[in-house]
Design a protein around this motif. Structure first.
Motif, PDB file in Angstrom:
ATOM      1  N   LEU A 151       1.026  -1.201   0.267  1.00  0.00           N
ATOM      2  CA  LEU A 151       0.207  -0.130   0.319  1.00  0.00           C
ATOM      3  C   LEU A 151       1.242   0.671  -0.113  1.00  0.00           C
ATOM      4  N   THR A 175      -4.831   1.652  -2.231  1.00  0.00           N
ATOM      5  CA  THR A 175      -5.906   0.546  -0.809  1.00  0.00           C
ATOM      6  C   THR A 175      -6.086   0.053  -1.767  1.00  0.00           C
ATOM      7  N   LYS A 176      -6.860  -1.433  -0.605  1.00  0.00           N
ATOM      8  CA  LYS A 176      -6.823  -2.708  -1.580  1.00  0.00           C
ATOM      9  C   LYS A 176      -6.902  -3.227  -2.578  1.00  0.00           C
ATOM     10  N   ARG A 236      -4.448  -0.835  -5.081  1.00  0.00           N
ATOM     11  CA  ARG A 236      -3.009  -0.345  -5.068  1.00  0.00           C
ATOM     12  C   ARG A 236      -2.129  -1.679  -6.855  1.00  0.00           C
TER      13      ARG A 236
END
Length: 244
Positions: free
Chosen positions: A104, A110-111, A114
């Motif tokens: 990150l 963000t998840k 990324r």
């Protein structure tokens, strides 16, 4: 302008050698080849010219050869070797431990958003922390601003090796006045290209075509290896441009 004296490893620097900042609250910036022992001892770890830039309140040991030693805040070009749950494990040089890149550690990541990096991917990153006791940690943003500022995955292009001293010169704000370099400015008058310089002696170049990319990289390597003066750099560029 930086001043130079030659030092050997293990030398304890006297206070009169260290730069005195105009702002007393400004911290001294130690670069490669120096080790700080609290409270105020600075010792050299490399042989080479000791460079002092009093305007920037910085001091370091110039070393064209040898191995790159990761230093906090250096920008580097790294290659992703493999990944784990939360980290990318990246190679900075063949001689150092893998640098750890949080998945990150990109601007706005963000998840879900990324970057998905695979082994062999090139990244331009900044060293967040470095210690002889721990693996380096790198990030693809400026910790002060949170912005990428050109860091992240490097797509396309080619990577060229240069000396550590050449890499430092290329990273100077005023390449001509402070580093004695005009090679990139002269090429840019005729050829459009992108470039990223790593303090670890790696230069990424991306131009419109393979010939142009190789021209830029080879011009940098010739300037480095042959220690060309500014006039010689101009002659080299003119010769290489005629050949493409």
């Amino acid at each position: 302008m930086a001043t130079h004296v030659f030092v050997m490893p293990g030398k304890v620097l006297s206070e009169d050698v260290l730069p005195v900042p105009s702002n007393p609250s400004a911290s001294l910036k130690l670069g490669p080849g120096l080790r700080h022992t609290p409270p105020s001892t600075v010792t050299t770890t490399l042989a080479g010219p000791l460079c002092v830039d009093r305007k920037k309140n910085a001091i370091w040991v110039e070393n064209n050869g040898g191995r790159y030693i990761p230093q906090t805040n250096d920008v580097v070009i790294a290659t992703v070797h493999h990944s784990s749950t939360d980290w990318y494990h990246c190679s900075i040089t063949p001689h150092t431990a893998f640098a750890q890149l949080p998945q990150l550690a990109f601007e706005g990541a963000t998840k879900k958003t990324r970057p998905q990096l695979s082994p062999g991917s090139l990244i331009y990153a900044r060293i967040l922390s470095a210690s002889k006791h721990l693996d380096p940690e790198i990030v693809c943003y400026n910790p002060s601003t949170g912005k990428s500022e050109g860091m992240g995955e490097l797509k396309g292009g080619m990577v060229f090796d240069v000396s550590l001293g050449m890499a430092r010169r290329l990273l100077l704000n005023k390449q001509k006045d402070e580093g004695g370099l005009v090679v990139l400015d002269d090429i840019a008058e005729q050829v459009a290209f992108e470039i990223a310089v790593g303090r670890n002696g790696k230069v990424w170049v991306n131009a419109n075509g393979v010939k142009e990319t190789i021209l830029v990289g080879k011009a940098l390597q010739d300037t480095d290896k042959k220690a060309l003066t500014m006039d010689e750099q101009r002659k080299l560029v003119k010769k290489m441009l005629r050949e493409i």
